[in-house]
Design a protein around this motif. Structure first.
Motif, PDB file in Angstrom:
ATOM      1  N   ILE A 200     -26.866 -27.616 -13.814  1.00 43.55           N
ATOM      2  CA  ILE A 200     -27.263 -27.758 -12.415  1.00 43.55           C
ATOM      3  C   ILE A 200     -26.389 -26.838 -11.565  1.00 43.55           C
ATOM      4  O   ILE A 200     -25.160 -26.836 -11.702  1.00 43.55           O
ATOM      5  N   THR A 201     -27.009 -26.073 -10.667  1.00 41.77           N
ATOM      6  CA  THR A 201     -26.227 -25.153  -9.844  1.00 41.77           C
ATOM      7  C   THR A 201     -26.963 -24.850  -8.545  1.00 41.77           C
ATOM      8  O   THR A 201     -28.169 -25.054  -8.431  1.00 41.77           O
ATOM      9  N   HIS A 202     -26.206 -24.383  -7.561  1.00 41.57           N
ATOM     10  CA  HIS A 202     -26.821 -23.840  -6.343  1.00 41.57           C
ATOM     11  C   HIS A 202     -26.605 -22.332  -6.278  1.00 41.57           C
ATOM     12  O   HIS A 202     -27.051 -21.677  -5.344  1.00 41.57           O
ATOM     13  N   ASP A 203     -25.922 -21.783  -7.297  1.00 43.98           N
ATOM     14  CA  ASP A 203     -25.512 -20.381  -7.311  1.00 43.98           C
ATOM     15  C   ASP A 203     -26.513 -19.536  -8.105  1.00 43.98           C
ATOM     16  O   ASP A 203     -26.617 -19.684  -9.329  1.00 43.98           O
ATOM     17  N   PRO A 204     -27.238 -18.631  -7.448  1.00 49.47           N
ATOM     18  CA  PRO A 204     -28.217 -17.809  -8.174  1.00 49.47           C
ATOM     19  C   PRO A 204     -27.599 -16.982  -9.301  1.00 49.47           C
ATOM     20  O   PRO A 204     -28.239 -16.770 -10.338  1.00 49.47           O
ATOM     21  N   ALA A 205     -26.349 -16.528  -9.125  1.00 50.28           N
ATOM     22  CA  ALA A 205     -25.703 -15.724 -10.166  1.00 50.28           C
ATOM     23  C   ALA A 205     -25.482 -16.548 -11.428  1.00 50.28           C
ATOM     24  O   ALA A 205     -25.636 -16.045 -12.551  1.00 50.28           O
ATOM     25  N   VAL A 206     -25.116 -17.804 -11.267  1.00 53.50           N
ATOM     26  CA  VAL A 206     -24.949 -18.698 -12.421  1.00 53.50           C
ATOM     27  C   VAL A 206     -26.311 -18.994 -13.044  1.00 53.50           C
ATOM     28  O   VAL A 206     -26.475 -18.961 -14.272  1.00 53.50           O
ATOM     29  N   ALA A 207     -27.301 -19.261 -12.212  1.00 52.79           N
ATOM     30  CA  ALA A 207     -28.636 -19.600 -12.717  1.00 52.79           C
ATOM     31  C   ALA A 207     -29.212 -18.484 -13.572  1.00 52.79           C
ATOM     32  O   ALA A 207     -29.901 -18.729 -14.569  1.00 52.79           O
ATOM     33  N   GLN A 208     -28.923 -17.234 -13.209  1.00 53.12           N
ATOM     34  CA  GLN A 208     -29.488 -16.088 -13.920  1.00 53.12           C
ATOM     35  C   GLN A 208     -28.914 -15.914 -15.326  1.00 53.12           C
ATOM     36  O   GLN A 208     -29.440 -15.123 -16.108  1.00 53.12           O
ATOM     37  N   MET A 209     -27.866 -16.650 -15.656  1.00 54.54           N
ATOM     38  CA  MET A 209     -27.270 -16.520 -16.981  1.00 54.54           C
ATOM     39  C   MET A 209     -28.087 -17.221 -18.059  1.00 54.54           C
ATOM     40  O   MET A 209     -27.846 -17.026 -19.243  1.00 54.54           O
ATOM     41  N   ALA A 210     -29.034 -18.061 -17.639  1.00 55.92           N
ATOM     42  CA  ALA A 210     -29.848 -18.801 -18.604  1.00 55.92           C
ATOM     43  C   ALA A 210     -31.180 -18.108 -18.839  1.00 55.92           C
ATOM     44  O   ALA A 210     -31.715 -17.447 -17.945  1.00 55.92           O
ATOM     45  N   PRO A 211     -31.753 -18.262 -20.026  1.00 60.62           N
ATOM     46  CA  PRO A 211     -33.075 -17.690 -20.284  1.00 60.62           C
ATOM     47  C   PRO A 211     -34.174 -18.325 -19.434  1.00 60.62           C
ATOM     48  O   PRO A 211     -35.223 -17.730 -19.215  1.00 60.62           O
ATOM     49  N   ARG A 212     -33.924 -19.543 -18.952  1.00 62.94           N
ATOM     50  CA  ARG A 212     -34.946 -20.265 -18.199  1.00 62.94           C
ATOM     51  C   ARG A 212     -34.312 -20.924 -16.976  1.00 62.94           C
ATOM     52  O   ARG A 212     -33.255 -21.555 -17.082  1.00 62.94           O
ATOM     53  N   THR A 213     -34.959 -20.757 -15.829  1.00 59.99           N
ATOM     54  CA  THR A 213     -34.456 -21.346 -14.588  1.00 59.99           C
ATOM     55  C   THR A 213     -35.557 -22.158 -13.925  1.00 59.99           C
ATOM     56  O   THR A 213     -36.686 -21.677 -13.762  1.00 59.99           O
ATOM     57  N   VAL A 214     -35.219 -23.386 -13.559  1.00 56.71           N
ATOM     58  CA  VAL A 214     -36.131 -24.273 -12.850  1.00 56.71           C
ATOM     59  C   VAL A 214     -35.652 -24.389 -11.409  1.00 56.71           C
ATOM     60  O   VAL A 214     -34.497 -24.750 -11.162  1.00 56.71           O
ATOM     61  N   HIS A 215     -36.504 -24.058 -10.449  1.00 54.17           N
ATOM     62  CA  HIS A 215     -36.190 -24.172  -9.022  1.00 54.17           C
ATOM     63  C   HIS A 215     -36.738 -25.498  -8.505  1.00 54.17           C
ATOM     64  O   HIS A 215     -37.929 -25.786  -8.658  1.00 54.17           O
ATOM     65  N   ILE A 216     -35.858 -26.287  -7.874  1.00 58.07           N
ATOM     66  CA  ILE A 216     -36.269 -27.585  -7.354  1.00 58.07           C
ATOM     67  C   ILE A 216     -36.028 -27.629  -5.849  1.00 58.07           C
ATOM     68  O   ILE A 216     -35.026 -27.102  -5.353  1.00 58.07           O
ATOM     69  N   GLN A 217     -36.969 -28.223  -5.130  1.00 62.15           N
ATOM     70  CA  GLN A 217     -36.844 -28.347  -3.678  1.00 62.15           C
ATOM     71  C   GLN A 217     -37.590 -29.608  -3.248  1.00 62.15           C
ATOM     72  O   GLN A 217     -38.723 -29.860  -3.675  1.00 62.15           O
ATOM     73  N   ASP A 218     -36.929 -30.401  -2.401  1.00 55.25           N
ATOM     74  CA  ASP A 218     -37.532 -31.637  -1.882  1.00 55.25           C
ATOM     75  C   ASP A 218     -38.084 -32.524  -2.995  1.00 55.25           C
ATOM     76  O   ASP A 218     -39.141 -33.149  -2.862  1.00 55.25           O
ATOM     77  N   GLY A 219     -37.347 -32.546  -4.118  1.00 57.83           N
ATOM     78  CA  GLY A 219     -37.714 -33.453  -5.201  1.00 57.83           C
ATOM     79  C   GLY A 219     -38.851 -32.998  -6.078  1.00 57.83           C
ATOM     80  O   GLY A 219     -39.332 -33.763  -6.930  1.00 57.83           O
ATOM     81  N   THR A 220     -39.318 -31.767  -5.908  1.00 54.96           N
ATOM     82  CA  THR A 220     -40.391 -31.249  -6.742  1.00 54.96           C
ATOM     83  C   THR A 220     -39.989 -29.891  -7.313  1.00 54.96           C
ATOM     84  O   THR A 220     -39.120 -29.210  -6.764  1.00 54.96           O
ATOM     85  N   ILE A 221     -40.636 -29.484  -8.391  1.00 57.89           N
ATOM     86  CA  ILE A 221     -40.350 -28.198  -9.022  1.00 57.89           C
ATOM     87  C   ILE A 221     -41.201 -27.119  -8.347  1.00 57.89           C
ATOM     88  O   ILE A 221     -42.434 -27.199  -8.349  1.00 57.89           O
TER      89      ILE A 221
END
Length: 224
Positions: A200-221
């Motif tokens: 879990i992160t709020h940092d886009p640079a950290v998120a980009q290190m994974a092969p897959r990123t899920v963006h969540i907002q207001d409780g939905t994907i």
């Protein structure tokens, strides 16, 4: 083959009536065994609620959660605790180490709850600390360690029982950039050894290190 983690139409609400808050709304997510997934979103997006559900710290208000085929959404607190101890390792932003215990004793704690004999759990804890590069710091207390070293102790505690899933909530959030990179390299190495890693992160640079990123907002994907 069924996904290792499967959330189906999951919602989570807190409070009642006018005070009711919807933290997650009809969310669907599946993760295969051995995947590395980052979940990114702003504060209040539902990331922490999602992690609590994935880690069996809470259960959905609606919907189903299967973990390794187990319908954990139906389980009671004691059963959830047993599942957590066996299948999930947690890494938190604030480390959650016990100040009065040494690194070795902190890492031993999950094994105590499993009833593992002292000599065996001590050997397992030493091995985990060696794996995170802290073989020379096993008797140090948290106050004697840097932030990066404390997070390494927390990672050793998370992996000491060989759980198949690691859940990391903002694991670099309290670290300087150099220590943060080292922690991410360590977590990535653990994933490459075969663990399922959800970060879990709020940092886009950290998120980009994974092969897959899920963006969540207001409780939905928003995107996956």
């Amino acid at each position: 083959m069924e996904p290792f983690i499967q959330l189906t139409n999951v919602s989570k609400t807190y409070g009642e009536g006018a005070a009711q808050v919807s933290a997650l709304r009809h969310l669907n997510l599946s993760v295969d065994r051995g995947e590395f997934v980052t979940v990114i979103g702003h504060s209040g997006s539902g990331k922490s609620t999602l992690m609590n559900l994935l880690g069996c710290l809470d259960v959905p208000t609606e919907g189903e959660y299967l973990l390794d085929g187990e319908p954990v959404f139906r389980l009671k607190d004691r059963q959830l605790s047993a599942i957590r101890n066996r299948l999930v390792g947690f890494v938190f932003q604030s480390f959650h180490l016990i100040p009065g215990l040494s690194a070795l004793e902190n890492v031993e704690l999950p094994l105590m709850y499993r009833g593992i004999p002292r000599s065996r759990r001590r050997a397992m804890a030493i091995r985990a600390l060696e794996q995170v590069g802290l073989a020379q710091r096993i008797q140090h207390r948290p106050s004697q360690l840097s932030g990066g070293q404390q997070q390494r102790v927390a990672i050793a505690r998370a992996i000491v029982g060989s759980p198949p899933v690691l859940l990391a909530d903002e694991p670099t959030g309290n670290l300087d950039s150099a220590s943060g990179r080292q922690i991410m390299e360590l977590l990535t190495a653990l994933w490459r050894q075969g663990r399922t890693l959800i970060l879990i992160t709020h940092d886009p640079a950290v998120a980009q290190m994974a092969p897959r990123t899920v963006h969540i907002q207001d409780g939905t994907i928003l995107s996956d």
